[in-house]
Write an enzyme that holds these catalytic residues in place. Structure first.
Site, PDB file in Angstrom:
ATOM      1  N   LYS A   1       0.833  -1.224   0.000  1.00  0.00           N
ATOM      2  CA  LYS A   1       0.000   0.000   0.000  1.00  0.00           C
ATOM      3  C   LYS A   1       0.858   1.260   0.000  1.00  0.00           C
ATOM      4  O   LYS A   1       0.716   2.132   0.858  1.00  0.00           O
ATOM      5  CB  LYS A   1      -0.963  -0.017   1.180  1.00  0.00           C
TER       6      LYS A   1
HETATM    7  O1  LIG Z   1      -9.180  -3.570   1.587  1.00  0.00           O
HETATM    8  C1  LIG Z   1      -8.275  -4.307   1.975  1.00  0.00           C
HETATM    9  C2  LIG Z   1      -6.978  -4.236   1.486  1.00  0.00           C
HETATM   10  C3  LIG Z   1      -6.066  -5.142   1.917  1.00  0.00           C
HETATM   11  N1  LIG Z   1      -6.368  -6.081   2.828  1.00  0.00           N
HETATM   12  C4  LIG Z   1      -5.309  -7.042   3.217  1.00  0.00           C
HETATM   13  O2  LIG Z   1      -5.709  -8.356   2.812  1.00  0.00           O
HETATM   14  C5  LIG Z   1      -5.371  -9.301   3.826  1.00  0.00           C
HETATM   15  C6  LIG Z   1      -6.636  -9.901   4.398  1.00  0.00           C
HETATM   16  O3  LIG Z   1      -6.342 -10.868   5.369  1.00  0.00           O
HETATM   17  P1  LIG Z   1      -7.455 -11.918   5.908  1.00  0.00           P
HETATM   18  O4  LIG Z   1      -6.755 -12.657   6.975  1.00  0.00           O
HETATM   19  O5  LIG Z   1      -7.855 -12.788   4.752  1.00  0.00           O
HETATM   20  O6  LIG Z   1      -8.590 -11.112   6.420  1.00  0.00           O
HETATM   21  C7  LIG Z   1      -4.522  -8.537   4.840  1.00  0.00           C
HETATM   22  O7  LIG Z   1      -3.180  -8.604   4.410  1.00  0.00           O
HETATM   23  C8  LIG Z   1      -5.020  -7.112   4.699  1.00  0.00           C
HETATM   24  O8  LIG Z   1      -4.042  -6.163   5.051  1.00  0.00           O
HETATM   25  C9  LIG Z   1      -7.626  -6.148   3.320  1.00  0.00           C
HETATM   26  O9  LIG Z   1      -7.974  -7.006   4.160  1.00  0.00           O
HETATM   27  N2  LIG Z   1      -8.568  -5.268   2.882  1.00  0.00           N
END
Ligand SMILES: O=c1ccn([C@@H]2O[C@H](COP(=O)(O)O)[C@@H](O)[C@H]2O)c(=O)[nH]1
Length: 302
Positions: A105
Site C-alpha cells: 500500500k
Molecule cells: O481492503 C483491503 C486491502 C487489503 N487487505 C489485506 O488483505 C489481507 C486480508 O487478510 P485476511 O486474513 O484474509 O482477512 C490482509 O493482508 C489485509 O491487510 C484487506 O484485508 N482489505
C-alpha cells in the site's frame, strides 16, 4: 503482467491468492522453539520461523494456485530481519512459478513514489549495474496523493512488465468514513475508480490493464457498481473468509466470463490448522485443504 496472472488463473482454474500474513501466534511451537534455541528471543528467530512456515505452505499449495500475497506489515514488524524474510518469501514463491502480489500500500509525492515503485516492482541502477529491491510482480498502491503519486508506478509497470492494484474500495469496517463520502453527488470510491480506469488506459496488457483495483469482498453492492464501471480493470478482492465475505458476496466482482478478479484469503488459509481436526504438525496440509475448499466455494458461484 496482468495477462500472465490471467493465464495462471486459467491454468489452475483458481481465481485465488494465498495471503502470506504470518503472526507469531500462527507459527507452530516446534518451528518457533527451534529458532529461539538458535537465535534467542530475537527478531531473527521470528523472521526465520516465518520463512520456514511460508515455505511449507507454498510447498503444499503452489500446484493449486496462481499467486500469493505477502502482507509486508507482518514482516516489517520485525525490522530488518523481517524484511529479509519478506524478500526470501517473494523469491521462494517465484521459484515455484507463483505470481507475487506485494501488499505494501505505497504512494507518496512523485519522487518518493518512484523510489517505492523501483523498490517493489522495478529496478535501480548502481553505477550502470541493475539491481532490484523486492521484485514482486504486483504491488498495492494508495491513491490518496493523486496522479503524480501513482504515475511513477505506472511508468515502472510499463518498463518492467509489472502491475499494481490501486485501493478503490477497501474491505475494512471503517472504509466508508472517507471512501463513501459524496463529492458533488458521487462517492469518493467511484471517483477513485474513474481515475483508476484513466490510469489503467496507460498500461493495457491484452483485455485488462496492469493497473488493477482493490475492491473488498465485504461490500458486494459497491463491487457490482465498480465491476460495471471498470470492465478492463482486474480486481484484487480481500475480505473473504476471516472478514466475513462469502462466495456469494464475491460474485459481483467477476465478469460474465468468470474472470476479472482474484480473491485473497490470508488467515483462513495459513491458520486453517487451528481448527479442531488438525494438529500443528499438519499446518501445511490444513492450508492445502483450505485452498481446495476455497477454490470449490468460489467456482460454485461463478
Ligand atoms: O481492503 C483491503 C486491502 C487489503 N487487505 C489485506 O488483505 C489481507 C486480508 O487478510 P485476511 O486474513 O484474509 O482477512 C490482509 O493482508 C489485509 O491487510 C484487506 O484485508 N482489505
Amino acid at each position: 503482467m496482468i495477462a500472465k496472472l490471467i493465464e495462471k488463473i486459467k491454468q489452475t482454474n483458481a481465481p485465488i491468492c494465498v495471503g502470506l500474513d504470518p503472526l507469531i501466534s500462527h507459527i507452530p511451537d516446534y518451528i518457533l522453539d527451534e529458532k529461539i534455541k538458535k537465535y534467542g528471543k530475537s527478531t531473527k528467530a521470528v523472521a526465520e520461523a516465518f520463512y520456514d512456515f511460508n515455505m511449507a505452505i507454498i510447498d503444499k499449495t503452489y500446484d493449486l494456485i496462481p499467486a500469493v500475497k505477502p502482507q509486508i506489515a507482518m514482516y516489517e514488524e520485525f525490522g530488518i530481519d523481517g524484511m529479509i524474510a519478506y524478500k526470501n518469501t517473494v523469491e521462494y514463491a517465484k521459484s515455484k512459478g507463483l505470481i507475487v502480489i506485494g501488499d505494501a500500500k505505497r504512494g507518496d509525492i512523485g519522487s518518493t513514489s518512484l523510489a517505492y515503485a523501483k523498490a517493489h516492482i522495478g529496478v535501480s541502477e548502481i553505477l550502470g549495474e541493475k539491481v532490484s529491491g523486492f521484485d514482486t510482480d504486483f504491488v498495492t498502491v494508495n491513491p490518496y496523493l493523486g496522479t503524480d503519486g501513482v504515475k511513477p508506478f505506472i511508468d515502472v509497470c510499463n518498463s518492467e512488465d509489472k502491475g499494481i492494484f490501486v485501493l478503490v474500495k477497501t474491505s475494512n469496517p471503517s472504509s466508508g468514513e472517507f471512501q463513501d463520502r459524496l463529492i458533488e453527488g458521487t462517492p469518493l470510491y467511484e471517483l477513485v475508480a474513474n481515475k483508476t480506469c484513466e490510469w489503467g488506459a496507460m498500461s493495457m496488457d491484452g483485455e485488462y490493464s496492469n493497473v488493477g483495483a482493490v475492491v473488498g469482498a465485504t461490500y458486494p453492492k459497491m463491487s457490482a457498481i465498480l465491476r460495471e464501471k471498470m470492465p478492463h480493470t482486474f480486481f484484487l478482492v480481500p475480505g473473504y473468509g476471516a472478514q466475513g465475505g462469502t462466495a456469494e458476496d464475491l460474485k459481483p466482482c467477476f465478469n460474465k466470463d468468470g474472470l476479472g478478479a482474484i480473491v485473497n484469503s490470508s488467515r483462513g488459509i495459513i491458520a486453517a490448522y487451528k481448527q479442531e481436526k488438525y494438529s500443528s504438525l499438519d499446518f501445511a496440509d490444513a492450508s492445502r485443504a483450505a485452498v481446495k475448499d476455497m477454490i470449490a466455494d468460489i467456482n460454485r458461484v461463478l
